[in-house]
Design an enzyme around this catalytic site. Structure first.
Site, short mmCIF file in Angstrom:
data_model
loop_
_atom_site.label_atom_id
_atom_site.label_comp_id
_atom_site.label_asym_id
_atom_site.label_seq_id
_atom_site.Cartn_x
_atom_site.Cartn_y
_atom_site.Cartn_z
N TRP A 1 -0.70 -7.30 -6.75
CA TRP A 1 -1.07 -6.34 -7.80
C TRP A 1 0.06 -5.38 -8.15
O TRP A 1 0.26 -5.02 -9.31
CB TRP A 1 -2.35 -5.58 -7.43
CG TRP A 1 -2.82 -4.73 -8.56
CD1 TRP A 1 -2.98 -3.39 -8.57
CD2 TRP A 1 -3.16 -5.17 -9.90
NE1 TRP A 1 -3.40 -2.94 -9.81
CE2 TRP A 1 -3.52 -4.03 -10.64
CE3 TRP A 1 -3.18 -6.42 -10.55
CZ2 TRP A 1 -3.90 -4.09 -11.98
CZ3 TRP A 1 -3.56 -6.48 -11.88
CH2 TRP A 1 -3.91 -5.34 -12.58
N ASN A 2 0.84 -4.93 -7.14
CA ASN A 2 1.95 -4.04 -7.48
C ASN A 2 2.96 -4.76 -8.35
O ASN A 2 3.44 -4.21 -9.34
CB ASN A 2 2.63 -3.52 -6.21
CG ASN A 2 1.74 -2.59 -5.44
OD1 ASN A 2 1.45 -1.49 -5.89
ND2 ASN A 2 1.26 -3.04 -4.29
N GLN B 1 12.87 -3.99 -6.40
CA GLN B 1 12.24 -4.84 -7.43
C GLN B 1 12.09 -4.17 -8.80
O GLN B 1 12.33 -4.80 -9.83
CB GLN B 1 10.87 -5.32 -6.94
CG GLN B 1 10.11 -6.15 -7.97
CD GLN B 1 9.02 -6.97 -7.36
OE1 GLN B 1 9.27 -7.81 -6.51
NE2 GLN B 1 7.79 -6.76 -7.80
N HIS C 1 3.96 -14.17 -7.10
CA HIS C 1 2.72 -14.55 -6.43
C HIS C 1 1.48 -13.86 -7.01
O HIS C 1 0.36 -14.16 -6.61
CB HIS C 1 2.84 -14.23 -4.94
CG HIS C 1 2.94 -12.76 -4.64
ND1 HIS C 1 3.71 -11.89 -5.39
CD2 HIS C 1 2.36 -11.99 -3.68
CE1 HIS C 1 3.60 -10.66 -4.88
NE2 HIS C 1 2.79 -10.71 -3.85
N ASP D 1 -6.35 -11.09 -3.73
CA ASP D 1 -6.73 -10.88 -5.13
C ASP D 1 -5.88 -11.66 -6.13
O ASP D 1 -6.09 -11.57 -7.33
CB ASP D 1 -6.60 -9.37 -5.46
CG ASP D 1 -5.18 -8.85 -5.20
OD1 ASP D 1 -4.48 -9.41 -4.33
OD2 ASP D 1 -4.77 -7.89 -5.87
N GLN D 2 -4.89 -12.41 -5.64
CA GLN D 2 -3.86 -12.94 -6.54
C GLN D 2 -4.39 -13.97 -7.55
O GLN D 2 -3.90 -14.04 -8.68
CB GLN D 2 -2.69 -13.50 -5.72
CG GLN D 2 -1.99 -12.36 -4.96
CD GLN D 2 -1.21 -12.81 -3.75
OE1 GLN D 2 -0.94 -14.00 -3.60
NE2 GLN D 2 -0.84 -11.88 -2.88
N HIS E 1 0.84 -1.20 0.00
CA HIS E 1 0.00 0.00 0.00
C HIS E 1 0.87 1.25 0.00
O HIS E 1 0.51 2.26 -0.58
CB HIS E 1 -0.91 0.03 1.23
CG HIS E 1 -1.92 -1.08 1.23
ND1 HIS E 1 -3.13 -1.01 1.89
CD2 HIS E 1 -1.91 -2.28 0.63
CE1 HIS E 1 -3.81 -2.13 1.70
NE2 HIS E 1 -3.07 -2.92 0.95
N GLU F 1 4.08 -3.71 -12.01
CA GLU F 1 5.50 -3.42 -12.26
C GLU F 1 6.03 -4.30 -13.40
O GLU F 1 6.82 -3.85 -14.24
CB GLU F 1 6.30 -3.64 -10.98
CG GLU F 1 6.01 -2.56 -9.93
CD GLU F 1 6.35 -2.94 -8.49
OE1 GLU F 1 6.02 -2.16 -7.58
OE2 GLU F 1 6.92 -4.02 -8.27
#
Ligand code: UDP
Length: 454
Positions: free
Chosen positions: A356-357, A338, A353, A377-378, A19, A361
């Protein structure tokens, strides 16, 4: 004087890496547009920001969530969520009131997912608030429809992973593609998450205009799936240096909650051929069992390719049976920068995994992915990656125990390293991502629309 009407914005972010990254990056976009930003989160996060580098338009307003020295491993997510909310309500009230008392009130309060209470605090102070949703629009749609007409259908069938679920504006899904909190197998201690998702969905009735870390072109239909909700995609929220061609910089707009490793992994990547390295990371929260880590290790060894692998738990590294072989073939680190890694020309694919980030990315750097989703959400993100955007593949699990075998890891890595279509699609999104945030791009237009709407 700036030409838009929102000039002073407060951001409240949940103190997790997933976040903090998008919200600080969003803060940077606002500052670039001439907005004064007050960024509020827990003391433990703000302490990790590099204060040597400041920006006159960015103010930090830290508050104690009762975990000033960081969360202990024994603190549950529910406990921390509740402590952050209880302390945050008072702190945010204070910050809003004192800004108003000095004659410089905020024009809007932007809050990340997992902070639904901030909207209520803002509402009580006649301050507008806007959710910055840090997952795809598709996932917000799923939560919305769950609480608006589909709860019974989903909860009556949630023990059947292949049961079909068709929701407006979304591709055909099954129970297994929904957020993990909707599955019958969801652990008891995660059940409270559905309650705060309901809070988020309820707030949409008062403040139906929200910001989403996505790209319009990526989720055309899901963004427009809920008639009463206006989603403004402002993504990808990635470090702006990525598209400016400059290297990563220490700045008040970035914050690693984990220690940087001693290994010089960039120097190591510099020695590898173009698109040859498998980058492996499961984000900041997920942990794999040691048996699963062993399977991954054997898959990576079998693939014969160099790899850069982030394992946050140093105890697990010590237990790996193939450690000598692994060290010869790749590099294991406890954390890395990353985006800098993904943007390195040596990276060929990203085994991840599906956070979302990480997904955004990877899209923004044009790196194809192998997704082994864990929770939240994965699974939905993995479904979109494989079936809709076609920028990667999902791993297949063993029926008996859900484990992913080494040979499956090897199969998937080989597939995305060699599949021309997947690699072409990944590259395509890098260009679209760059366009979206450049002048006149969809996300740039949406950011301006957000600021212009007083
Ligand atoms: N990240 C990083 N270094 C690492 C692992 C992760 O900088 O070694 C960053 C990554 O770039 C991303 C964030 O941590 O911005 C993880 O967010 P994501 O939504 O992918 O997953 P989460 O940690 O929330 O499960």
């Amino acid at each position: 004087m700036t030409d838009h009407r929102k000039n002073k914005i407060m951001i409240v972010a949940y103190p997790n890496q997933g976040h903090i990254n998008p919200s600080l990056r969003f803060a940077k976009s606002l500052v670039k547009m001439g907005v004064d930003v007050t960024f509020s989160t827990s003391v433990s996060v703000i302490r990790r920001i590099d204060m040597q580098t400041t920006h006159h338009s960015l103010t930090f307003a830290p508050f104690s969530d009762g975990h000033d020295d960081g969360q202990k491993s024994t603190t549950t997510f529910q406990q921390h969520y509740s402590d952050f909310a209880t302390n945050g309500v008072y702190a945010v009230k204070e910050i809003i009131s004192s800004a108003a008392a000095t004659g410089q009130p905020f024009d809007d309060l932007v809050y990340t997912s997992a902070v639904p209470w901030a909207a209520k605090v803002a509402h009580a102070h006649n301050l507008k608030s806007t959710l910055l949703w840090c997952q795809p629009a598709s996932v917000l749609d799923i939560y919305y429809y769950y609480f608006n007409g589909y709860e019974e259908l989903i909860s009556c069938n949630n023990n059947n992973p292949t049961f079909p679920i068709n929701l407006p504006g979304l591709p055909s899904l099954t129970i297994a593609d929904l957020p993990s909190f909707m599955w019958s197998s969801c652990p008891k201690e995660h059940k409270f998450i559905m309650d705060f998702m309901k809070d988020h969905v309820d707030v949409l009735k008062i403040f139906p205009r929200i910001l989403v870390n996505t790209i319009d072109e990526l989720e055309i239909d899901p963004i427009r799936a809920i008639e009463k909700v206006v989603m403004l995609p402002v993504g990808p929220l990635v470090p702006s240096e990525l598209f400016e061609g400059s290297g990563p910089s220490n700045s008040p707009f970035s914050c690693d909650l984990f220690e940087k490793p001693i290994e010089d992994y960039i120097k190591w990547l510099n020695t590898k051929p173009k698109s040859s390295v498998v980058y492996v990371s499961f984000g900041s929260m997920a942990t794999l069992s040691i048996e699963q880590v062993e399977e991954m290790a054997s898959g990576l060894v079998e693939s014969g390719r160099p790899f850069l692998w982030v394992i946050r738990d140093s105890g697990q590294v010590g237990k790996l049976s193939k450690i000598e072989e692994l060290k010869k073939q790749g590099m294991i680190v406890s954390w890395c920068s990353q985006v800098e890694v993904l943007n390195h020309q040596a990276i060929g694919c990203f085994l991840m995994h599906g956070g979302w980030n990480s997904t955004m990315e990877a899209l923004a750097t044009g790196v194809p992915t192998v997704v082994y989703s864990q929770w939240s959400d994965q699974a939905t993100n993995a479904k979109m990656i494989e079936d809709v955007w076609k920028t990667g593949v999902k791993v297949k699990r063993r029926k008996e125990d859900g484990m992913v075998e080494g040979k499956e890891i090897k199969r998937c890595v080989e597939m995305v390293m060699e599949d021309e279509e997947v690699r072409r699609n990944a590259k395509k999104w890098r260009e679209l991502a760059r366009k979206a945030i450049s002048n006149g791009g969809s996300s740039a237009i949406n950011l301006k629309a957000f600021l212009d709407d007083a």
